[in-house]
Motif scaffolding. Structure first.
Motif, PDB file in Angstrom:
ATOM      1  N   SER A   1     -81.124  12.314 -15.182  1.00 50.28           N
ATOM      2  CA  SER A   1     -79.871  12.614 -14.487  1.00 50.28           C
ATOM      3  C   SER A   1     -79.217  13.888 -15.006  1.00 50.28           C
ATOM      4  CB  SER A   1     -78.890  11.443 -14.631  1.00 50.28           C
ATOM      5  OG  SER A   1     -78.626  11.203 -16.010  1.00 50.28           O
ATOM      6  N   TYR A   2     -79.839  14.558 -15.961  1.00 49.91           N
ATOM      7  CA  TYR A   2     -79.309  15.843 -16.429  1.00 49.91           C
ATOM      8  C   TYR A   2     -80.262  16.999 -16.110  1.00 49.91           C
ATOM      9  CZ  TYR A   2     -82.016  14.074 -20.438  1.00 49.91           C
ATOM     10  OH  TYR A   2     -83.000  13.522 -21.234  1.00 49.91           O
TER      11      TYR A   2
ATOM     12  N   SER B   1     -80.511  11.899  -6.514  1.00 48.58           N
ATOM     13  CA  SER B   1     -79.545  12.061  -7.601  1.00 48.58           C
ATOM     14  C   SER B   1     -78.904  10.744  -8.028  1.00 48.58           C
ATOM     15  CB  SER B   1     -78.444  13.046  -7.192  1.00 48.58           C
ATOM     16  OG  SER B   1     -78.996  14.290  -6.825  1.00 48.58           O
TER      17      SER B   1
ATOM     18  N   THR C   1     -71.853  14.798 -13.542  1.00 45.85           N
ATOM     19  CA  THR C   1     -71.994  16.170 -13.063  1.00 45.85           C
ATOM     20  C   THR C   1     -70.757  16.534 -12.248  1.00 45.85           C
ATOM     21  OG1 THR C   1     -73.129  15.433 -11.064  1.00 45.85           O
ATOM     22  CG2 THR C   1     -74.509  16.036 -12.954  1.00 45.85           C
TER      23      THR C   1
ATOM     24  N   GLU D   1     -76.750  26.245  -8.797  1.00 47.79           N
ATOM     25  CA  GLU D   1     -77.841  25.285  -8.853  1.00 47.79           C
ATOM     26  C   GLU D   1     -78.081  24.753  -7.442  1.00 47.79           C
ATOM     27  OE1 GLU D   1     -76.282  23.609 -13.165  1.00 47.79           O
ATOM     28  OE2 GLU D   1     -75.182  23.350 -11.297  1.00 47.79           O
TER      29      GLU D   1
ATOM     30  N   SER E   1     -76.492  20.709 -20.284  1.00 48.24           N
ATOM     31  CA  SER E   1     -76.098  19.776 -19.223  1.00 48.24           C
ATOM     32  C   SER E   1     -74.835  19.026 -19.581  1.00 48.24           C
ATOM     33  CB  SER E   1     -77.222  18.762 -18.972  1.00 48.24           C
ATOM     34  OG  SER E   1     -77.138  17.674 -19.890  1.00 48.24           O
ATOM     35  N   TRP E   2     -74.393  18.201 -18.630  1.00 48.33           N
ATOM     36  CA  TRP E   2     -73.213  17.357 -18.801  1.00 48.33           C
ATOM     37  C   TRP E   2     -73.388  16.381 -19.967  1.00 48.33           C
ATOM     38  CZ3 TRP E   2     -73.793  12.090 -18.621  1.00 48.33           C
ATOM     39  CH2 TRP E   2     -74.995  11.615 -18.092  1.00 48.33           C
TER      40      TRP E   2
ATOM     41  N   GLU F   1     -80.032  16.265  -9.123  1.00 44.69           N
ATOM     42  CA  GLU F   1     -80.623  15.946 -10.428  1.00 44.69           C
ATOM     43  C   GLU F   1     -81.566  14.772 -10.274  1.00 44.69           C
ATOM     44  OE1 GLU F   1     -79.173  12.994 -11.107  1.00 44.69           O
ATOM     45  OE2 GLU F   1     -77.156  13.189 -10.304  1.00 44.69           O
TER      46      GLU F   1
ATOM     47  N   GLY G   1     -81.972  19.550 -13.186  1.00 48.04           N
ATOM     48  CA  GLY G   1     -81.964  20.090 -11.826  1.00 48.04           C
ATOM     49  C   GLY G   1     -82.717  21.413 -11.764  1.00 48.04           C
TER      50      GLY G   1
ATOM     51  N   ASN H   1     -73.626  21.619 -16.828  1.00 44.98           N
ATOM     52  CA  ASN H   1     -73.772  20.834 -15.596  1.00 44.98           C
ATOM     53  C   ASN H   1     -75.140  20.149 -15.564  1.00 44.98           C
ATOM     54  OD1 ASN H   1     -72.242  19.807 -13.554  1.00 44.98           O
ATOM     55  ND2 ASN H   1     -72.615  21.464 -12.105  1.00 44.98           N
ATOM     56  N   VAL H   2     -76.225  20.859 -15.262  1.00 47.08           N
ATOM     57  CA  VAL H   2     -77.562  20.269 -15.398  1.00 47.08           C
ATOM     58  C   VAL H   2     -78.515  21.297 -16.005  1.00 47.08           C
ATOM     59  CG1 VAL H   2     -77.376  18.590 -13.515  1.00 47.08           C
ATOM     60  CG2 VAL H   2     -78.212  20.912 -13.019  1.00 47.08           C
TER      61      VAL H   2
END
Length: 306
Positions: free
Chosen positions: A298-299, A141, A219, A126, A275-276, A152, A301, A238-239
């Protein structure tokens, strides 16, 4: 009044002829002296001009650069920040809710259909906060503290601005992947027929993904989980990663497709990978998500394609 319009038209024609001559000179310079001299010629003759012919000249030079990309892994550097693009050899694969996805598959992943893709490159990871900062001069982010975390809190529209600036800095033609390119790469590209996994690189999500039940509500730096067969990291979890396609819930059809680019209409854009902050079910290679192009979370990217 007619005289004034005629004068304006003549002036416009003069600009057009001058720009076309510029494009011819850029191509001649490229053939005689190479890429760097051609780039200098564009900067000298075009400057910051936004005329369509000047855009055409810049696009033409990017195409010449992209034609030179032949290595399995291409490395790029922007303002001291290095990132890698992995070549994905084209092929045909079954896209959608294939058998290994089991009962976790949603209806929007059906029907399974045959897709054929040409060669392309996709980001090894990413886009990191480090790379975004180098290109944009800021870091939007929510989760900071390690610039190797994925960037993100960026919308689809933000990503397009980032890519535009990245292309200006590198002279290349980076873009977001199509949804089909994303899934083919997540499945392992040409290896996908022999290595069939529910997640990108494993049937065990903890080997390859950061998701709601194992992430610590944050993340994580890229490349902290196992890569898939192509050497791609974090395509599960992750995202979420923006794709270029508009989203259509009934877009999948039984008929085979070649290099599909998504539906022509739609207010949402596709996101892929989970995502996380989402369930492991969303980290599967065939799972499809969507969001409005202006949403920043925030999730969310991105991963580059070329």
């Amino acid at each position: 009044m007619l005289v004034m319009f005629a004068s304006i038209a003549a002036q416009a024609q003069g600009y057009d002829d001058e720009c076309r001559d510029m494009l011819r000179r850029v191509k001649e310079t490229y053939a005689e002296k190479g890429e760097q001299e051609a780039q200098r010629k564009i900067e000298l003759l075009c400057g910051g001009c936004s005329e369509s012919i000047c855009k055409e000249a810049r696009a033409w030079l990017r195409e010449q650069k992209n034609k030179k990309l032949t290595k399995p892994v291409e490395t790029f550097t922007v303002k001291g920040v290095e990132f890698k693009m992995i070549k994905v050899e084209g092929g045909t694969f079954s896209m959608g809710a294939t058998s290994e996805q089991g009962n976790d598959a949603y209806s929007v992943e059906k029907p399974v259909h045959s897709v054929t893709l040409s060669d392309y490159y996709i980001g090894e990871t990413e886009v990191t906060q480090e790379l975004w900062q180098a290109v944009m001069g800021s870091n939007p982010s929510w989760f900071k503290g390690n610039n190797q975390r994925p960037v993100e809190s960026v919308s689809y529209d933000d990503c397009q601005k980032f890519i535009e600036k990245l292309n200006e800095l590198t002279g290349n033609n980076f873009r977001l992947p199509t949804e089909a390119e994303w899934e083919y790469a997540a499945r392992g590209g040409k290896y996908s027929k022999n290595y069939v996994y529910k997640y990108s690189g494993s049937d065990n999500p903890d080997e390859v993904a950061w998701y709601r039940d194992n992430n610590g509500i944050t993340t994580h730096p890229v490349k902290t989980k196992k890569a898939n067969k192509l050497g791609l990291y974090n395509m599960s979890g992750n995202v979420w990663e923006w794709c270029n396609d508009k989203y259509g819930s009934n877009y999948y059809q039984n008929s085979p497709q070649t290099n599909p680019t998504g539906p022509s209409k739609g207010e949402y854009r596709v996101v892929r990978g989970g995502s996380w902050d989402h369930l492991v079910r969303d980290a599967r290679v065939s799972d499809r998500g969507y969001d409005t192009p202006d949403d920043r979370s925030s999730y969310g990217g991105l991963r580059l394609a070329l």
